[in-house]
Design a protein around this motif. Structure first.
Motif, PDB file in Angstrom:
ATOM      1  N   ILE A 193       0.843  -1.210   0.000  1.00  0.00           N
ATOM      2  CA  ILE A 193       0.000   0.000   0.000  1.00  0.00           C
ATOM      3  C   ILE A 193       0.875   1.255   0.000  1.00  0.00           C
ATOM      4  O   ILE A 193       0.596   2.221  -0.724  1.00  0.00           O
ATOM      5  N   ASN A 194       1.935   1.244   0.760  1.00  0.00           N
ATOM      6  CA  ASN A 194       2.829   2.404   0.773  1.00  0.00           C
ATOM      7  C   ASN A 194       3.440   2.641  -0.607  1.00  0.00           C
ATOM      8  O   ASN A 194       3.530   3.776  -1.067  1.00  0.00           O
ATOM      9  N   ILE A 195       3.846   1.543  -1.249  1.00  0.00           N
ATOM     10  CA  ILE A 195       4.452   1.680  -2.581  1.00  0.00           C
ATOM     11  C   ILE A 195       3.422   2.205  -3.579  1.00  0.00           C
ATOM     12  O   ILE A 195       3.689   3.130  -4.348  1.00  0.00           O
ATOM     13  N   ILE A 196       2.214   1.619  -3.540  1.00  0.00           N
ATOM     14  CA  ILE A 196       1.169   2.038  -4.495  1.00  0.00           C
ATOM     15  C   ILE A 196       0.828   3.510  -4.271  1.00  0.00           C
ATOM     16  O   ILE A 196       0.753   4.293  -5.226  1.00  0.00           O
ATOM     17  N   VAL A 223       1.140   6.528  -6.882  1.00  0.00           N
ATOM     18  CA  VAL A 223      -0.040   7.322  -7.281  1.00  0.00           C
ATOM     19  C   VAL A 223       0.191   8.804  -6.958  1.00  0.00           C
ATOM     20  O   VAL A 223      -0.220   9.686  -7.725  1.00  0.00           O
ATOM     21  N   SER A 224       0.864   9.080  -5.850  1.00  0.00           N
ATOM     22  CA  SER A 224       1.059  10.485  -5.456  1.00  0.00           C
ATOM     23  C   SER A 224       1.934  11.226  -6.450  1.00  0.00           C
ATOM     24  O   SER A 224       1.956  12.449  -6.488  1.00  0.00           O
ATOM     25  N   LYS A 225       2.666  10.477  -7.278  1.00  0.00           N
ATOM     26  CA  LYS A 225       3.556  11.108  -8.257  1.00  0.00           C
ATOM     27  C   LYS A 225       2.869  11.378  -9.583  1.00  0.00           C
ATOM     28  O   LYS A 225       3.469  11.940 -10.497  1.00  0.00           O
ATOM     29  N   ILE A 226       1.595  10.928  -9.698  1.00  0.00           N
ATOM     30  CA  ILE A 226       0.885  11.119 -10.968  1.00  0.00           C
ATOM     31  C   ILE A 226       0.502  12.588 -11.113  1.00  0.00           C
ATOM     32  O   ILE A 226      -0.033  13.205 -10.187  1.00  0.00           O
ATOM     33  N   PRO A 250     -10.512   4.232   0.960  1.00  0.00           N
ATOM     34  CA  PRO A 250     -10.319   3.944   2.381  1.00  0.00           C
ATOM     35  C   PRO A 250      -9.003   4.523   2.917  1.00  0.00           C
ATOM     36  O   PRO A 250      -8.724   4.425   4.099  1.00  0.00           O
ATOM     37  N   PHE A 251      -8.174   5.074   2.025  1.00  0.00           N
ATOM     38  CA  PHE A 251      -6.848   5.512   2.450  1.00  0.00           C
ATOM     39  C   PHE A 251      -6.885   6.946   2.951  1.00  0.00           C
ATOM     40  O   PHE A 251      -6.699   7.903   2.216  1.00  0.00           O
ATOM     41  N   GLY A 252      -7.130   7.102   4.191  1.00  0.00           N
ATOM     42  CA  GLY A 252      -7.143   8.440   4.774  1.00  0.00           C
ATOM     43  C   GLY A 252      -8.241   8.556   5.797  1.00  0.00           C
ATOM     44  O   GLY A 252      -9.031   7.633   5.996  1.00  0.00           O
ATOM     45  N   GLY A 253      -8.272   9.657   6.478  1.00  0.00           N
ATOM     46  CA  GLY A 253      -9.275   9.856   7.512  1.00  0.00           C
ATOM     47  C   GLY A 253     -10.645  10.089   6.902  1.00  0.00           C
ATOM     48  O   GLY A 253     -10.752  10.644   5.800  1.00  0.00           O
ATOM     49  N   GLY A 254     -11.669   9.687   7.589  1.00  0.00           N
ATOM     50  CA  GLY A 254     -13.015   9.880   7.082  1.00  0.00           C
ATOM     51  C   GLY A 254     -13.758  10.883   7.943  1.00  0.00           C
ATOM     52  O   GLY A 254     -13.195  11.452   8.878  1.00  0.00           O
ATOM     53  N   THR A 255     -15.033  11.064   7.627  1.00  0.00           N
ATOM     54  CA  THR A 255     -15.836  11.940   8.464  1.00  0.00           C
ATOM     55  C   THR A 255     -16.773  11.068   9.279  1.00  0.00           C
ATOM     56  O   THR A 255     -17.325  10.086   8.770  1.00  0.00           O
ATOM     57  N   ALA A 256     -16.928  11.397  10.536  1.00  0.00           N
ATOM     58  CA  ALA A 256     -17.740  10.567  11.419  1.00  0.00           C
ATOM     59  C   ALA A 256     -19.173  11.076  11.467  1.00  0.00           C
ATOM     60  O   ALA A 256     -19.417  12.272  11.509  1.00  0.00           O
ATOM     61  N   THR A 257     -20.117  10.102  11.420  1.00  0.00           N
ATOM     62  CA  THR A 257     -21.519  10.485  11.575  1.00  0.00           C
ATOM     63  C   THR A 257     -21.970  10.239  13.010  1.00  0.00           C
ATOM     64  O   THR A 257     -23.038  10.662  13.404  1.00  0.00           O
TER      65      THR A 257
END
Lengths: 283, 317
Positions: A32-35, A39-42, A244-251
């Motif tokens: 996941i870190n590699i992917i 992706v962050s370099k695109i 799913p990669f990152g923080g979400g918002t809570a309901t």
């Protein structure tokens, strides 16, 4: 009880599957870190990076620990469910349950020893994942030309991560204990794994559909798992990312989430222990 | 683990009754699996527990080992009701139920070590000792999953010996063993019983049971058909086979003797059910009436014949 726990550790340590699950989890962390780094370099053609802009911050050294917690709460839970359900269910599959039960220790002690052993192994797996996640973050930051600044390691940061470690374990437990319960009910590892992992992945889809409805149906997800897991995960302060990669918002509020998931944990454990204590072991 | 031994021995312990069941009954739904079973097993005894498939033997063993809850009746082990403290009783029992089951990914040694750790206070020397005793030490490091059925059986017996139990329950311990292996186990079982233990042996090899067991209970459909000393059972069915020129005359004569239980003509021979020590008396009685036997053979009815008679010829579990 101590002897039973030692025996469980011995058996799980000698079992190839335990190590396979750990290596898979660590492999996922690396992958996941590699992917995400790739992706962050695109460069997007319209110059509007959207969520991709946040990837650099997710991959930053400071975010690597909360990011690992985020991954652990999903993929880690899968590994924990498999480990837990197979620890209990395979005793039935291999018919070793009878040897375990006639060894002169109480049934509840036996089940308790299994539970404690798996939880300790899950904690070890989480710690190993944190180490690998942090190393991967160092690698991607170094490759990306960022200086490795460890100045964020303050007392407050460490305390926050310490709390988040236990929160992440807490959100893994309902799925793990569900696997535990269904392995006991089904007298096999498969029902535990299928139901535990199935709910983990299918529930967000089902509750997403429910959320489209109105009235009481739309409120059902508040009392299921995903919304409450999200509410606790949101406490780790991870920047929002794609999928799913990152923080979400809570309901949900965190306190409600802890109460709901805590109730599930208690119910799963009580039912599993009750059934295990009462049922005849035949065949 | 040190077994909890009461300060004052219970009367049963003094009388060496290790296991007693009274009115033991088990229903699975509406099916009565075990019906009012009464057993008594003493220290030093090898007790045969026999019955055809589905007779209720495994259910009974399950109840004795606290794996199955009895519907009614009591089980006393070492003079104490099993319900009061099942774990203390189980710590003094070793059992192989139906077929041995161990972790397939562990070696024979590791399986015993895992068990030894959970029992506590079992040394590695003890593991070596029990493996040596069942002749498995040289294959101890092989994975259990690769063991032959005979090796699995021997590992099962080794596992029961880890804690020096006072009661050993062996369900089909010679399954899958070659003739030499069967003999090894057959020789081992009486040894175990002579070490102040009792052994309960469930086996379909009735000849083996006859050779090693002192007492036997035969059950069918959960009901006890007979409980007796093996020797008593076998003697009860002894017959004298007589070849004589006048079958009808000899049959009439012998039927009139009070100590002869029954006389049957089977082909060219008479089958006489009687005490075996009175064969000479039969010969004398025939000779006194001018009937001369050309053959007199004592036929022992084996346990297998008794079993088949009692159970109606059903196959043995």
């Amino acid at each position: 009880m101590i002897n039973l726990i030692r025996s469980e550790f011995f058996k799980l340590r000698k079992r190839g599957m335990t190590w396979t699950l750990l290596y898979i989890m660590l492999g996922i962390m690396v992958l996941i870190n590699i992917i995400l780094y790739a992706v962050s370099k695109i460069s997007l053609p319209n110059g509007e990076p959207g969520h991709l802009a946040n990837l650099s911050s997710i991959l930053s050294l400071q975010s690597s620990i909360p990011f690992t917690f985020s991954i652990l709460s999903s993929f880690g839970a899968v590994m924990a469910v498999i480990l837990m359900a197979s620890s209990v269910g395979n005793e039935y599959n291999w018919r070793t349950i009878r040897i375990a039960l006639i060894s002169g220790k109480g049934r509840l002690q036996l089940l308790g020893a299994k539970l404690i052993t798996v939880i300790v192994l899950v904690i070890i797996g989480m710690l190993a994942s944190l180490v690998v996640g942090f190393i991967m973050s160092m690698v991607t930051n170094t490759i990306g030309g960022h200086a490795l600044d460890f100045g964020f390691f303050t007392g407050s940061y460490l305390w926050h991560q310490f709390l988040q470690f236990w929160r992440t374990l807490f959100v893994i437990l309902p799925f793990t204990f569900m696997g535990f319960l269904f392995a006991v009910i089904g007298r096999s590892a498969m029902p535990g794994i299928a139901i535990g992992v199935g709910i983990l992945f299918l529930e967000p889809i089902i509750t997403g559909l429910m959320g489209l409805a109105s009235g009481w149906v739309s409120r059902i997800p508040d009392y299921l798992f995903a919304a409450n897991v999200d509410a606790i995960n949101a406490l780790n302060g991870l920047p929002a990312g794609p999928g799913p990669f990152g923080g979400g918002t809570a309901t949900q509020t965190a306190s409600t989430a802890f109460t709901v998931l805590g109730a599930y944990i208690v119910v799963f454990l009580v039912v599993a222990f009750y059934l295990f204590r009462k049922r005849d072991v035949t065949g | 683990m040190i077994p909890s031994i009461p300060a004052t021995p219970h009367p049963d312990e003094r009388r060496d009754v290790i296991l007693r069941t009274s009115g033991l009954t088990k229903y699975f739904g509406t099916l009565k699996a075990v019906d009012n079973l009464n057993l008594e097993i003493r220290r030093g005894e090898v007790f045969g527990f026999l019955g055809p498939n589905g007779a209720g033997k495994s259910t009974t063993v399950g109840m004795i080992l606290n794996l199955v809850e009895p519907t009614s009746g009591t089980i006393e082990i070492f003079g104490r009701n099993l319900k009061d403290d099942p774990w203390a009783a189980l710590r003094r029992i070793g059992a192989v139920i139906e077929s041995p089951a161990f972790y397939p990914y562990l070696s024979g040694w590791d399986n015993l070590e895992a068990l030894a750790i959970s029992i506590g206070n079992v040394t590695r020397a003890k593991i070596t000792d029990v493996l040596e005793r069942v002749n498995l030490l040289d294959r101890a490091k092989d994975k259990y999953g690769n063991y032959s059925l005979g090796m699995k059986q021997r590992l099962g017996i080794a596992s029961t010996l880890l804690r020096d139990p006072e009661l050993i329950i062996l369900d089909e311990p010679t399954n899958g063993l070659d003739p030499a292996g069967v003999k090894e186990i057959r020789d081992l079982i009486p040894q175990l019983a002579h070490e102040s233990r009792a052994v309960v042996l469930c086996s379909h090899l009735l000849h083996e049971v006859e050779l090693v067991c002192s007492n036997v209970t035969i059950i069918k459909q959960g009901v006890t058909l007979v409980t007796d000393a093996v020797q008593q059972l076998v003697t009860r069915g002894q017959t004298l086979e007589i070849k004589v020129n006048d079958l009808a005359g000899a049959a009439n004569l012998l039927s009139s003797l009070p100590w002869i239980k029954s006389v049957k003509i089977a082909g060219e021979r008479l089958m006489v059910e009687m005490p075996p020590e009175r064969a000479a008396d039969v010969n004398q009685a025939l000779a006194e009436h001018g009937l001369y036997a050309s053959e007199l053979v004592n036929r022992n009815t084996g346990l297998e014949d008794i079993f088949l008679q009692l159970t109606g010829g059903t196959s043995v579990d």
